[in-house]
Design a protein around this motif. Structure first.
Motif, PDB file in Angstrom:
ATOM      1  N   ARG A 133       8.690   0.706   9.688  1.00  0.00           N
ATOM      2  CA  ARG A 133       8.647   0.698   8.220  1.00  0.00           C
ATOM      3  C   ARG A 133       9.179  -0.617   7.654  1.00  0.00           C
ATOM      4  O   ARG A 133       8.632  -1.152   6.696  1.00  0.00           O
ATOM      5  N   LEU A 136       4.127  -6.343   3.497  1.00  0.00           N
ATOM      6  CA  LEU A 136       3.658  -6.050   2.135  1.00  0.00           C
ATOM      7  C   LEU A 136       4.254  -6.987   1.095  1.00  0.00           C
ATOM      8  O   LEU A 136       3.611  -7.306   0.099  1.00  0.00           O
ATOM      9  N   THR A 137       5.480  -7.408   1.309  1.00  0.00           N
ATOM     10  CA  THR A 137       6.165  -8.204   0.290  1.00  0.00           C
ATOM     11  C   THR A 137       6.155  -9.700   0.572  1.00  0.00           C
ATOM     12  O   THR A 137       6.704 -10.469  -0.221  1.00  0.00           O
ATOM     13  N   GLU A 168       6.517  -3.236   8.139  1.00  0.00           N
ATOM     14  CA  GLU A 168       5.448  -3.020   7.167  1.00  0.00           C
ATOM     15  C   GLU A 168       5.870  -3.512   5.790  1.00  0.00           C
ATOM     16  O   GLU A 168       5.091  -4.139   5.082  1.00  0.00           O
ATOM     17  N   TRP A 169       7.113  -3.229   5.404  1.00  0.00           N
ATOM     18  CA  TRP A 169       7.611  -3.675   4.102  1.00  0.00           C
ATOM     19  C   TRP A 169       7.647  -5.205   4.033  1.00  0.00           C
ATOM     20  O   TRP A 169       7.283  -5.805   3.029  1.00  0.00           O
ATOM     21  N   GLU A 170       8.074  -5.838   5.120  1.00  0.00           N
ATOM     22  CA  GLU A 170       8.096  -7.303   5.155  1.00  0.00           C
ATOM     23  C   GLU A 170       6.695  -7.870   4.971  1.00  0.00           C
ATOM     24  O   GLU A 170       6.506  -8.853   4.255  1.00  0.00           O
TER      25      GLU A 170
END
Length: 66
Positions: free
Chosen positions: A41, A48-49, A44-46
């Motif tokens: 997660r 996405l941002t 994935e966040w890295e």
């Protein structure tokens, strides 16, 4: 008769110890899975941002697809 009673008590204690060990291993395995999920997660966040404007076009298109 006393020896049999002692034997059954020792056997029951061994069974309880094995059960505790199995539960502990299962708990530890569950924690490892949770940590792995958290790492996924976070990655994935890295993705996405992240700002993809600084990357070359070939990498940028791949990162946008991700």
């Amino acid at each position: 008769m006393t020896q049999f009673k002692t034997y059954t008590e020792v056997t029951a204690q061994k069974a309880k110890a094995k059960e505790r060990a199995v539960k502990e291993r299962a708990r530890a395995a569950g924690q490892k899975v949770r940590v792995a999920d958290d790492k996924v997660r976070l990655k994935e966040w890295e993705i996405l941002t992240m700002n993809v404007d600084n990357y070359p076009e070939t990498k940028r298109s791949t990162l946008k697809k991700m």
